[in-house]
Design a protein around this motif. Structure first.
Motif, PDB file in Angstrom:
ATOM      1  N   PHE A  87     -36.796  11.172   9.156  1.00  0.00           N
ATOM      2  CA  PHE A  87     -35.622  11.717   9.834  1.00  0.00           C
ATOM      3  C   PHE A  87     -35.526  13.237   9.706  1.00  0.00           C
ATOM      4  CE2 PHE A  87     -34.782   7.264   9.511  1.00  0.00           C
ATOM      5  CZ  PHE A  87     -34.166   6.960  10.725  1.00  0.00           C
ATOM      6  N   GLY A  88     -36.633  13.877   9.321  1.00  0.00           N
ATOM      7  CA  GLY A  88     -36.738  15.324   9.409  1.00  0.00           C
ATOM      8  C   GLY A  88     -36.107  16.125   8.295  1.00  0.00           C
ATOM      9  N   LEU A  89     -35.486  15.479   7.308  1.00  0.00           N
ATOM     10  CA  LEU A  89     -34.846  16.231   6.231  1.00  0.00           C
ATOM     11  C   LEU A  89     -35.852  16.962   5.354  1.00  0.00           C
ATOM     12  CD1 LEU A  89     -32.100  13.688   5.091  1.00  0.00           C
ATOM     13  CD2 LEU A  89     -31.839  15.658   6.604  1.00  0.00           C
ATOM     14  N   SER A  90     -37.089  16.459   5.300  1.00  0.00           N
ATOM     15  CA  SER A  90     -38.101  17.097   4.449  1.00  0.00           C
ATOM     16  C   SER A  90     -38.413  18.523   4.898  1.00  0.00           C
ATOM     17  CB  SER A  90     -39.382  16.258   4.431  1.00  0.00           C
ATOM     18  OG  SER A  90     -39.932  16.138   5.729  1.00  0.00           O
ATOM     19  N   ARG A  91     -38.048  18.858   6.122  1.00  0.00           N
ATOM     20  CA  ARG A  91     -38.270  20.229   6.586  1.00  0.00           C
ATOM     21  C   ARG A  91     -37.407  21.232   5.845  1.00  0.00           C
ATOM     22  NH1 ARG A  91     -38.201  19.007  13.136  1.00  0.00           N
ATOM     23  NH2 ARG A  91     -39.990  17.565  13.155  1.00  0.00           N
ATOM     24  N   LEU A  92     -36.372  20.745   5.189  1.00  0.00           N
ATOM     25  CA  LEU A  92     -35.463  21.620   4.442  1.00  0.00           C
ATOM     26  C   LEU A  92     -35.807  21.682   2.961  1.00  0.00           C
ATOM     27  CD1 LEU A  92     -32.120  20.318   6.016  1.00  0.00           C
ATOM     28  CD2 LEU A  92     -33.522  22.251   6.784  1.00  0.00           C
ATOM     29  N   SER A  93     -36.916  21.053   2.585  1.00  0.00           N
ATOM     30  CA  SER A  93     -37.202  20.890   1.156  1.00  0.00           C
ATOM     31  C   SER A  93     -37.688  22.157   0.467  1.00  0.00           C
ATOM     32  CB  SER A  93     -38.252  19.791   0.962  1.00  0.00           C
ATOM     33  OG  SER A  93     -39.445  20.107   1.655  1.00  0.00           O
ATOM     34  N   ALA A  94     -37.985  23.214   1.221  1.00  0.00           N
ATOM     35  CA  ALA A  94     -38.376  24.468   0.570  1.00  0.00           C
ATOM     36  C   ALA A  94     -37.252  24.979  -0.319  1.00  0.00           C
ATOM     37  CB  ALA A  94     -38.746  25.508   1.620  1.00  0.00           C
ATOM     38  N   ARG A  95     -36.018  24.744   0.120  1.00  0.00           N
ATOM     39  CA  ARG A  95     -34.867  25.163  -0.678  1.00  0.00           C
ATOM     40  C   ARG A  95     -34.311  24.034  -1.532  1.00  0.00           C
ATOM     41  NH1 ARG A  95     -31.234  29.024   3.368  1.00  0.00           N
ATOM     42  NH2 ARG A  95     -32.862  30.613   3.719  1.00  0.00           N
ATOM     43  N   LEU A  96     -34.535  22.800  -1.081  1.00  0.00           N
ATOM     44  CA  LEU A  96     -34.020  21.637  -1.801  1.00  0.00           C
ATOM     45  C   LEU A  96     -35.167  20.659  -2.051  1.00  0.00           C
ATOM     46  CD1 LEU A  96     -30.742  21.062   0.249  1.00  0.00           C
ATOM     47  CD2 LEU A  96     -30.920  22.005  -2.069  1.00  0.00           C
ATOM     48  N   PRO A  97     -35.864  20.792  -3.171  1.00  0.00           N
ATOM     49  CA  PRO A  97     -37.005  19.908  -3.458  1.00  0.00           C
ATOM     50  C   PRO A  97     -36.647  18.428  -3.411  1.00  0.00           C
ATOM     51  CG  PRO A  97     -36.984  21.758  -4.974  1.00  0.00           C
ATOM     52  CD  PRO A  97     -35.692  21.821  -4.206  1.00  0.00           C
ATOM     53  N   LEU A  98     -35.372  18.104  -3.621  1.00  0.00           N
ATOM     54  CA  LEU A  98     -34.942  16.711  -3.560  1.00  0.00           C
ATOM     55  C   LEU A  98     -35.244  16.099  -2.195  1.00  0.00           C
ATOM     56  CD1 LEU A  98     -33.407  14.317  -4.882  1.00  0.00           C
ATOM     57  CD2 LEU A  98     -31.291  15.308  -3.916  1.00  0.00           C
ATOM     58  N   LEU A  99     -35.397  16.938  -1.182  1.00  0.00           N
ATOM     59  CA  LEU A  99     -35.612  16.455   0.177  1.00  0.00           C
ATOM     60  C   LEU A  99     -37.095  16.306   0.531  1.00  0.00           C
ATOM     61  CD1 LEU A  99     -32.896  18.493   2.126  1.00  0.00           C
ATOM     62  CD2 LEU A  99     -32.750  16.162   1.230  1.00  0.00           C
ATOM     63  N   GLU A 100     -37.976  16.547  -0.421  1.00  0.00           N
ATOM     64  CA  GLU A 100     -39.399  16.334  -0.130  1.00  0.00           C
ATOM     65  C   GLU A 100     -39.620  14.894   0.309  1.00  0.00           C
ATOM     66  OE1 GLU A 100     -41.777  17.375  -3.470  1.00  0.00           O
ATOM     67  OE2 GLU A 100     -41.643  19.523  -3.098  1.00  0.00           O
ATOM     68  N   GLY A 101     -40.505  14.715   1.297  1.00  0.00           N
ATOM     69  CA  GLY A 101     -40.756  13.392   1.834  1.00  0.00           C
ATOM     70  C   GLY A 101     -42.000  12.746   1.251  1.00  0.00           C
ATOM     71  N   HIS A 102     -42.316  11.583   1.789  1.00  0.00           N
ATOM     72  CA  HIS A 102     -43.521  10.859   1.374  1.00  0.00           C
ATOM     73  C   HIS A 102     -44.768  11.710   1.587  1.00  0.00           C
ATOM     74  CE1 HIS A 102     -46.461   7.740   0.830  1.00  0.00           C
ATOM     75  NE2 HIS A 102     -46.745   7.636   2.105  1.00  0.00           N
ATOM     76  N   TYR A 103     -44.793  12.452   2.690  1.00  0.00           N
ATOM     77  CA  TYR A 103     -45.883  13.392   2.956  1.00  0.00           C
ATOM     78  C   TYR A 103     -45.383  14.811   2.687  1.00  0.00           C
ATOM     79  CZ  TYR A 103     -47.885   9.531   5.690  1.00  0.00           C
ATOM     80  OH  TYR A 103     -48.383   8.315   6.099  1.00  0.00           O
ATOM     81  N   LEU A 104     -46.196  15.610   2.017  1.00  0.00           N
ATOM     82  CA  LEU A 104     -45.880  17.026   1.915  1.00  0.00           C
ATOM     83  C   LEU A 104     -46.144  17.692   3.261  1.00  0.00           C
ATOM     84  CD1 LEU A 104     -47.446  18.044  -1.517  1.00  0.00           C
ATOM     85  CD2 LEU A 104     -45.040  17.578  -1.006  1.00  0.00           C
ATOM     86  N   LEU A 105     -45.459  18.803   3.493  1.00  0.00           N
ATOM     87  CA  LEU A 105     -45.705  19.634   4.662  1.00  0.00           C
ATOM     88  C   LEU A 105     -46.609  20.789   4.251  1.00  0.00           C
ATOM     89  CD1 LEU A 105     -42.052  19.738   6.049  1.00  0.00           C
ATOM     90  CD2 LEU A 105     -43.867  18.081   6.545  1.00  0.00           C
ATOM     91  N   PRO A 106     -47.427  21.291   5.164  1.00  0.00           N
ATOM     92  CA  PRO A 106     -48.362  22.367   4.781  1.00  0.00           C
ATOM     93  C   PRO A 106     -47.706  23.543   4.086  1.00  0.00           C
ATOM     94  CG  PRO A 106     -48.951  21.510   6.942  1.00  0.00           C
ATOM     95  CD  PRO A 106     -47.641  20.840   6.553  1.00  0.00           C
ATOM     96  N   ARG A 107     -46.505  23.918   4.515  1.00  0.00           N
ATOM     97  CA  ARG A 107     -45.863  25.083   3.901  1.00  0.00           C
ATOM     98  C   ARG A 107     -45.353  24.807   2.486  1.00  0.00           C
ATOM     99  NH1 ARG A 107     -42.259  23.577   8.016  1.00  0.00           N
ATOM    100  NH2 ARG A 107     -40.251  22.724   7.289  1.00  0.00           N
TER     101      ARG A 107
END
Length: 309
Positions: free
Chosen positions: A146-166
């Protein structure tokens, strides 16, 4: 252990092939000239000339010809048993890693002995996810789909099952890496018992990393080492039929090892099926209902829903 000692550790590269004649030669060419490397290829009853291609390109390879397709994990386990190196690398026939990447992984294992180390696996562009990340809990699947992992740079809690390249910055601990390419010390492989043969293929890499971590070891992503992976082309005769085994097996892994209750398995199914269905809908709007992405995501979602009936 010195750097020279690490480099001199024999590396057993184990490759499982199935109708891989069209891709395996590139994988073998990338390994040419690497010192202290043993190659073991297990062929799962290919109907093409995969075995001949391997033997011609690498005459010293140990080639095991199965009379039937026994699946990925069972073939890998047999290949590792037939190998002799202190270090074991799993490598897909449609993946490539060269001398520099292998040197980085060997050095990393010198720093983290007994752990699992994997390269950054580059996929055909555009690369939206990394083949490594967090365990597939309900929360991690929700934040990813649901796209929340895109905000995980500031909120690590939102990291998803897959990491994003950044999100990848230097050698970093993760919870799983892809079985397309990773290196592990043989003693750790033997200690945890190799790959689970519960599934024909898919999910065994995540389950292996789970057992490695439960044994007190760690799993590392070393992005200075780069590998390429064509994703889904290890069988060069593969059809366009949607194969949902990966997500069904992932749920089975979650249900067996991570789920706190049976209700949570139902929640996991609802979250992932909804997320995949949403992605299928978005792909249909952008590219048409007949587009490969739309059919693929929708097919995965339907397979999950049907499996609960």
């Amino acid at each position: 252990m010195t750097t020279d000692d690490r480099v001199q550790s024999t590396l057993s590269v184990v490759i499982v092939t199935f109708n891989s004649a069209g891709v395996v030669l590139d994988a073998l060419d990338a390994l040419t000239g690497i010192d202290d490397l043993e190659l073991v290829v297990i062929d799962n009853a290919s109907a093409d000339d995969t075995v001949d291609v391997v033997r011609s390109a690498w005459p010293s390879a140990t080639v095991i010809e199965n009379h039937e397709n026994v699946g990925f994990a069972r073939a890998v386990n047999e290949g590792v048993r037939r190998s002799n190196g202190d270090l074991v690398m799993l490598l897909n026939p449609d993946a490539q890693i060269g001398a520099h990447g292998i040197r980085v992984l060997r050095d990393a294992l010198g720093s983290y002995p007994g752990d699992v180390v994997a390269p950054f696996v580059e996929q055909p562009a555009p690369q939206r996810i990394v083949s490594a990340g967090r365990m597939p809990t309900v929360w991690r699947m929700f934040t990813h789909y649901f796209g929340l992992s895109r905000l995980s740079a500031r909120l690590p809690l939102l990291e998803g099952h897959y990491l994003l390249p950044r999100q990848v910055h230097g050698t970093m601990p993760v919870e799983w890496v892809t079985g397309a390419c990773f290196v592990v010390a043989r003693r750790t492989w033997d200690e945890v018992g190799g790959l689970s043969e519960r599934w024909f293929m898919y999910a065994e890499d995540i389950e292996f990393c789970h057992r490695v971590r439960r044994a007190g070891r760690r799993v590392w992503l070393a992005p200075e080492a780069r590998a390429t992976h064509l994703v889904g082309q290890s069988d060069s005769s593969a059809s366009t039929t949607v194969n949902a085994a990966w997500v069904l097996n992932l749920r089975d892994f979650y249900a067996t090892h991570l789920a706190p209750s049976s209700r949570s398995v139902g929640l996991w199914t609802a979250v992932v099926a909804s997320g995949l269905g949403l992605r299928g809908l978005v792909a249909a709007v952008r590219h048409g209902t007949g587009s490969p992405a739309a059919r693929r995501f929708s097919g995965y979602s339907r397979a999950l829903v049907r499996s609960t009936r």
